[in-house]
Scaffold this motif. Structure first.
Motif, short mmCIF file in Angstrom:
data_model
loop_
_atom_site.label_atom_id
_atom_site.label_comp_id
_atom_site.label_asym_id
_atom_site.label_seq_id
_atom_site.Cartn_x
_atom_site.Cartn_y
_atom_site.Cartn_z
N ILE A 138 11.17 -3.72 -15.28
CA ILE A 138 10.01 -2.87 -15.35
C ILE A 138 9.45 -2.93 -16.82
N ILE B 219 14.00 -6.69 -10.67
CA ILE B 219 14.05 -5.62 -10.24
C ILE B 219 14.54 -5.67 -8.63
N SER C 276 11.68 3.81 -12.26
CA SER C 276 10.38 2.97 -12.52
C SER C 276 9.57 3.83 -13.60
N SER D 192 4.94 -2.57 -11.16
CA SER D 192 6.31 -2.48 -11.29
C SER D 192 6.94 -1.15 -10.27
N MET D 193 6.14 -0.12 -10.44
CA MET D 193 6.73 1.14 -9.81
C MET D 193 6.82 0.69 -8.25
N GLY E 238 9.73 -1.46 -7.64
CA GLY E 238 10.88 -0.67 -7.87
C GLY E 238 11.19 0.37 -6.81
#
Ligand SMILES: Nc1ncnc2c1ncn2[C@@H]1O[C@H](COP(=O)(O)OP(=O)(O)OP(=O)(O)O)[C@@H](O)[C@H]1O
Ligand SMILES: [Mg+2]
Lengths: 403, 251
Positions: A28, A296, A336, A376-377, A380
């Motif tokens: 991340i 991830i 995240s 990214s979150m 994740g």
């Protein structure tokens, strides 16, 4: 089971599996930092290009004769097509024209006491300063009366001032241009380098009448015209009008014999170039984001076996499905979030560093932050949540025996 | 009738793997009264663990009925089953199933994390007590991979009893232990039994089965024998009579 209790369980679990936690976060961090830095640099570069283009004066049209097309006339000794009459015609006959000035370009040896400098000399009308949005930092400009009387005065750029007058105030001093004395009226506000990297402060500006009479050779009196429009929107029409006017004033010529350029075109090209650059950087950033995302994903999937077993054990001793799922989601969100924050910090830091090193004003855009952190979150959380959901819904014994 | 803990009626479990059907349990009828101490025996693969999993509400039967405390387990929803697993049943797994990278005491605390109101301090205290009961409190801060098989087994037992369940299921609780610690574990189970808890354990060893009050034998998924043990041994007495040599050897 209280949320707080589950949060505590999740945090313990993260600390317990430091390597996994760190590797996931790393994905991340890299993704977010790369996107933010790249887009900030792209934005900064674009800004620089635009600033430089603007510093040349917007809504400006340059007119010159096309040498390669007027070979015949040149050979016949006519050389240049454009005349002062053309300048006046453009100024007086066309709509949307703010200023127009002839420009004679020349080179020559500049001398003051012991100091020598080879510089570019421009002969222009006093309107030129308005067209190019030039002003003096010391002294004053020259005026239309100077042009009418062909006075031997000039204003100089900072580079010239620094080289010829390292220790003295140049205002009022008499400098020799090709041995002809000129009184220095003022020093121009520095403009720095232009888009092509040329020093815009290495310049001497004098009334065109003086330059014409004193400095230009008899057979080399090439003149171009610089025109400023009332607004950027008129530029394209104005270019056409100028072309038509010139053809009318010089019967027998074709459109190819004149070059009518505008800074707008240059500006558009430049911003197209910097747009391309931004897209390039954004693609690189996008790839980093993807690579981070895959990282991830990998860590999450690799640890599934262990995690499915963990879910089995927790459920066997009396954890509800909801408790287990919530724990995994909280873990994923925490990773995240922390990773995202570190990524933002690193990205902004790197952007600042590059900005300072290159002396650019670099701005981190909000959308690059939102985009990268959001992406990214999402990855994740999804890859934390999805296997957990599957495991939680699985038959308990199967989860315990999962290999 | 009030003291019946559980009844199974024609309880069967079939594992289906593609075309192959493994009949792990065939029509088991059993009644267990509260306060019983049962040893389940049988050859490897005879279905002991499968049966324990059903009793422990970890798995569901393919057919037949399992009535626990008067309620059919088949009809219970997930939440209810979770609650039973957490509060009523203490389960010692044949292969321990301890959480890795998690200290012994944290493993023991696990069931307490998921039950209602239990303060941090109380949790710790109860987990420590459970570890003391199985005699392994000095290993509280160790991770499972730092413990021997027998020590892990004892942590697993401590986790099973930490919630003070009324019903303890132990799948080969002495499978990895030497004679002395085996008897110690038996003493723990007998003590819990004496407190009124129902204990069902699986064992391969006839010696260990002697500490139980009732013997059940499985073969090929069928319950083939069910008999009272009229004279169960007392683990505490046996411990006292045990020669001290083994301990000296340990030192
Ligand atoms: N998840 C499963 N899938 C398929 N078959 C299974 C599964 N679990 C157990 N079995 C089969 O069910 C039968 C009974 O297994 P179980 O584990 O109950 O035996 P056991 O009596 O506990 O043996 P042991 O003494 O070795 O522990 C075995 O034949 C086994 O192969
Ligand atoms: Mg077994």
């Amino acid at each position: 089971m209280s949320i707080l209790g589950i949060v505590r369980i999740a945090m313990k679990s993260l600390l317990r599996n430091k390597t996994r936690t760190f590797l996931t976060m790393l994905g991340i961090i890299i993704g977010v930092a790369a996107v933010i830095t790249m887009l900030a640099i792209g934005q900064g570069a674009k800004q620089i290009v635009e600033d430089q283009v603007n510093s040349m004066g917007t809504n400006v049209v340059m007119v010159s004769s096309n040498f390669s097309r007027s070979n015949v006339r040149q050979a016949a000794g006519e050389g240049n097509l454009l005349t002062i009459g053309d300048v006046n015609a453009i100024k007086n006959e066309l709509d949307g024209v703010l200023y127009a000035s002839p420009v004679y370009n020349s080179w020559g040896q500049l001398k003051f006491e012991g100091n020598n400098w080879r510089g570019s000399i421009m002969g222009v009308d006093s309107d030129y300063f308005f067209i190019r949005e030039m002003d003096v930092s010391q002294g004053e400009l020259f005026y239309s009366s100077d042009v009418e009387n062909a006075t031997k005065v000039c204003v100089i750029g900072k580079t010239v001032a620094d080289n010829l007058f390292p220790d003295t105030n140049p205002i009022g001093k008499i400098m020799r241009i090709r041995n002809i004395p000129f009184t220095i009226r003022g020093v121009l506000v520095p403009k720095g380098q232009n888009v092509m990297g040329r020093d815009q402060d290495d310049i001497v500006v004098a009334p065109y009448t003086t330059v014409y009479q004193r400095l230009l050779g008899r057979h080399w009196r090439m003149m171009s015209i610089i025109v400023s429009a009332q607004s950027r929107d008129y530029i394209h029409i104005l270019q056409q009008d100028i072309l038509n006017l010139l053809q009318n004033r010089h019967p027998g010529t074709t459109a190819e014999e004149f070059i009518v350029n505008s800074q707008t075109e240059l500006a558009e090209t430049a911003s197209r170039v910097s747009d391309t650059m931004t897209i390039l950087l954004a693609s690189i950033a996008g790839i980093s984001l993807l690579v981070g995302g895959i990282g991830i994903m990998n860590i999450m999937l690799v640890s599934v076996t262990e995690r499915v077993k963990e879910i089995g054990i927790r459920r066997a001793v009396g954890a509800g499905k909801r408790d287990v799922l919530l724990q995994f989601i909280i873990e994923a969100v925490a990773i995240s979030l922390i990773g995202g924050l570190i990524g933002i910090a690193l990205g902004v830091g790197a952007a600042r560093l590059v900005g300072n090193a290159m002396n650019w004003s670099i701005a981190v855009t909000l959308w690059s932050v939102l985009l990268s952190v959001g992406f990214s979150m999402a990855i994740g959380i999804f890859f934390g949540w999805y296997p957990a959901r599957k495991a939680a819904n699985q038959n308990l014994i199967d989860a315990l025996r999962y290999e | 009738m009030n003291d019946i803990l559980l009844t199974t009626k024609s309880l069967s479990k079939v594992y289906e793997m593609g075309d192959i059907r493994v009949h792990a349990l065939r029509h088991i009828d059993l009644e267990v009264i509260k306060g019983d101490f049962i040893a389940i025996m049988g050859a490897s693969g005879s279905g002991k663990t499968t049966f324990m999993n059903l009793l422990g509400c970890l798995d569901k039967a393919s057919s037949g009925e399992y009535i626990l405390d008067g309620i059919s387990v088949h009809d219970m929803d997930d939440e209810k089953l979770t609650q039973i697993r957490n509060q009523k049943i203490g389960y010692v797994f044949q292969s321990f199933y301890l959480l890795p990278r998690t200290t012994a005491i944290e493993n023991v605390e696990l069931p307490l994390l998921y039950c209602k109101k239990c303060s941090l301090h109380e949790r710790h205290q109860r987990a420590m007590d459970a570890l003391k009961t199985v005699g392994i409190e000095d290993r509280a801060k160790h991770f499972p991979n730092q413990l021997s098989g027998g020590q892990q087994q004892r942590v697993a037992i401590a986790r099973a009893i930490v919630n003070n369940p009324s019903f303890i299921l132990a799948d080969e609780p002495t499978g990895n232990l030497d004679t002395r610690t085996s008897i110690e574990v038996m003493a723990v189970l007998q003590e819990l039994h004496a407190q009124g808890k129902t204990v069902i354990m699986v064992t391969h060893e006839p010696d260990i089965a002697q500490y139980a009050h009732r013997h059940i034998t499985f073969r090929d998924g069928k319950l083939i024998r069910d008999k009272e043990n009229s004279s169960p041994k007392d683990a505490k007495t046996d411990l006292a009579n045990l020669p001290k040599i083994s301990e000296e050897e340990d030192e």
